[in-house]
Design an enzyme around this catalytic site. Structure first.
Site, PDB file in Angstrom:
ATOM      1  N   HIS A  16      -6.707   2.027  -0.328  1.00 13.08           N
ATOM      2  CA  HIS A  16      -5.481   1.635  -1.019  1.00 13.08           C
ATOM      3  C   HIS A  16      -5.264   0.137  -0.906  1.00 13.08           C
ATOM      4  O   HIS A  16      -5.698  -0.505   0.058  1.00 13.08           O
ATOM      5  CB  HIS A  16      -4.287   2.386  -0.439  1.00 13.08           C
ATOM      6  CG  HIS A  16      -4.278   3.844  -0.792  1.00 13.08           C
ATOM      7  ND1 HIS A  16      -3.195   4.649  -0.552  1.00 13.08           N
ATOM      8  CD2 HIS A  16      -5.201   4.639  -1.370  1.00 13.08           C
ATOM      9  CE1 HIS A  16      -3.453   5.874  -0.975  1.00 13.08           C
ATOM     10  NE2 HIS A  16      -4.674   5.891  -1.462  1.00 13.08           N
ATOM     11  N   GLU A  18      -2.689  -1.623  -0.137  1.00 18.72           N
ATOM     12  CA  GLU A  18      -1.963  -2.055   1.055  1.00 18.72           C
ATOM     13  C   GLU A  18      -2.913  -2.203   2.245  1.00 18.72           C
ATOM     14  O   GLU A  18      -2.883  -3.216   2.963  1.00 18.72           O
ATOM     15  CB  GLU A  18      -0.854  -1.050   1.412  1.00 18.72           C
ATOM     16  CG  GLU A  18       0.186  -0.854   0.339  1.00 18.72           C
ATOM     17  CD  GLU A  18      -0.172   0.211  -0.686  1.00 18.72           C
ATOM     18  OE1 GLU A  18       0.755   0.666  -1.377  1.00 18.72           O
ATOM     19  OE2 GLU A  18      -1.345   0.605  -0.811  1.00 18.72           O
ATOM     20  N   CYS A  42       2.109   4.984   0.034  1.00 16.73           N
ATOM     21  CA  CYS A  42       2.046   6.365   0.518  1.00 16.73           C
ATOM     22  C   CYS A  42       2.314   6.384   2.026  1.00 16.73           C
ATOM     23  O   CYS A  42       2.419   5.337   2.665  1.00 16.73           O
ATOM     24  CB  CYS A  42       0.677   6.966   0.212  1.00 16.73           C
ATOM     25  SG  CYS A  42      -0.663   6.255   1.196  1.00 16.73           S
TER      26      CYS A  42
END
Length: 122
Positions: A16, A18, A42
């Site tokens: 992801h 992030e 998430c």
């Protein structure tokens, strides 16, 4: 070896944004930093955000808001005191115009080969 479905492969191989940003930072620490992301993080990314010391997350979209991992993420970030906010903009349309080859060559030769040109209208 059994064939993996595309969705299974996606989960297994994708990092992801992030996590990628935190792991590939350009500083010794991101403690006290603000993180800008496209989607609300998430629950797994929320854990990384909290542990890294990021104090604010600015996101563009929260389209999975009702999904369990994102409900959990919101709770985790709130409990840890990480501020979250959705970015808003007044711009509804952005048009970029690329130069034609002749314009790019002229600019490139006058700048020693490095050039970035274009027009943007809002």
């Amino acid at each position: 070896m059994p064939r993996l479905l595309f969705s299974t492969m996606y989960v297994a191989y994708v990092v992801h944004a992030e996590a990628n940003a935190i792991l590939n930072k350009n500083a010794a620490s991101v403690k006290g930093a603000r993180l800008y992301v496209g989607l609300f993080p998430c629950n797994e990314c929320a854990k990384l955000i909290i542990q890294s010391g990021i104090i604010e997350v600015v996101y563009a979209s929260d389209k999975y808001k009702a999904s369990v991992p994102f409900i959990a993420s919101r709770k985790l970030l709130a409990l840890a005191g990480v501020k979250t906010r959705q970015h808003s903009t007044k711009v509804s349309r952005l048009t970029l115009t690329a130069p034609d080859d002749a314009d790019a060559a002229a600019v490139g030769s006058s700048t020693g080969g490095a050039a970035a040109t274009g027009a943007a209208s809002l």
